[in-house]
Design a protein around this motif. Sequence first.
Motif, short mmCIF file in Angstrom:
data_model
loop_
_atom_site.label_atom_id
_atom_site.label_comp_id
_atom_site.label_asym_id
_atom_site.label_seq_id
_atom_site.Cartn_x
_atom_site.Cartn_y
_atom_site.Cartn_z
N ALA A 58 1.77 2.26 -3.41
CA ALA A 58 0.70 2.89 -4.20
C ALA A 58 0.54 4.32 -3.90
CB ALA A 58 -0.50 1.77 -3.79
N GLN A 59 0.43 4.66 -2.52
CA GLN A 59 0.34 5.43 -2.33
C GLN A 59 1.57 6.37 -2.71
OE1 GLN A 59 0.49 5.78 1.77
NE2 GLN A 59 -1.81 4.94 1.97
N ASP A 60 2.88 6.19 -3.07
CA ASP A 60 3.91 6.68 -3.63
C ASP A 60 3.81 7.29 -4.88
OD1 ASP A 60 5.50 7.00 -0.58
OD2 ASP A 60 6.73 5.39 -1.08
N ARG A 61 3.57 5.90 -5.51
CA ARG A 61 2.73 6.53 -7.04
C ARG A 61 1.95 7.20 -7.36
NH1 ARG A 61 4.78 7.62 -11.70
NH2 ARG A 61 3.57 6.82 -13.41
N VAL A 62 0.91 7.71 -6.42
CA VAL A 62 -0.51 8.61 -6.36
C VAL A 62 0.25 9.81 -6.31
CG1 VAL A 62 -2.47 9.47 -5.72
CG2 VAL A 62 -2.58 6.40 -5.73
N ALA A 63 0.97 10.14 -5.42
CA ALA A 63 1.58 11.48 -4.75
C ALA A 63 2.39 12.05 -5.92
CB ALA A 63 3.22 11.46 -3.69
N GLU B 241 0.95 -1.22 0.18
CA GLU B 241 0.03 0.41 -0.08
C GLU B 241 0.96 1.38 -0.12
OE1 GLU B 241 -3.42 1.91 2.90
OE2 GLU B 241 -2.74 0.25 3.38
N GLU B 242 2.07 1.32 0.74
CA GLU B 242 2.87 2.31 1.04
C GLU B 242 3.17 2.53 -0.26
OE1 GLU B 242 7.19 3.69 2.79
OE2 GLU B 242 6.12 1.29 2.86
N GLU C 272 0.13 13.36 -8.79
CA GLU C 272 -0.07 14.42 -8.28
C GLU C 272 1.12 15.35 -8.04
OE1 GLU C 272 -1.36 13.78 -4.51
OE2 GLU C 272 -3.65 13.20 -5.26
#
Length: 222
Positions: free
Chosen positions: A63-68, A60-61, A71
Amino acid sequence: MARLMGSVKTRGRLPGRPAHGPEPGRVRPSRLRPRAVAGLLAGVLLAVAAVLVLPFGGSEEAAQDRVAELEAQERQRDAGLTRELVTTAERARAEVTPVLDGLEQATGSGSATAEDVSRWRRAVLAAAEPFEERPSGGTEVNLARSGFAGAVTVAGRAVETYAASLEASGELAVRLRALAGELHHDAVVAWSVAATQLDVAGVASGIGHVHVFLDGTDPHGG
């Protein structure tokens, strides 16, 4: 005795039919045992689970890094597009301001000539040209660009309506001149809305507040 024996009916198979065995063409269907059914069902469920879970593997971490990361790329893109739009809007404002000022006077107590109209037309065309290309960006900058393009378009319609009033006479000329005044007002309002949206885009992209309002229409007093 022979007559009695001849009258006795015989029991048993008919001629031509075998004595034992199943009838031809009839096969008893085989039945799966409960354990076999359970094993088959378990295999299907495991296959479905593998298809659904494997493509979404990863932490999950991550995935969050990729989203950031995505953005941040979008903000950087929008910041560049917003800066370009600020420059374009400032140049367009320099072109349309004399047109709008002249229309305000001509549709009020003043007047304008055919030469004035020709000059206004050239200015509107020059202001509209940079807005023909509309690169795709974030919602804020896209709306601002469309707003400025719309404001220039309405200003051009005001010019053409006033030009028609110069060729008309009587009541028709009066009505066309009044309509040109209304279109002038709509163009000013449309520009103010676009400038406000550009200010929002500047803040959203990290540039900060940007004011490309017409004189006397800046809500911040600039």
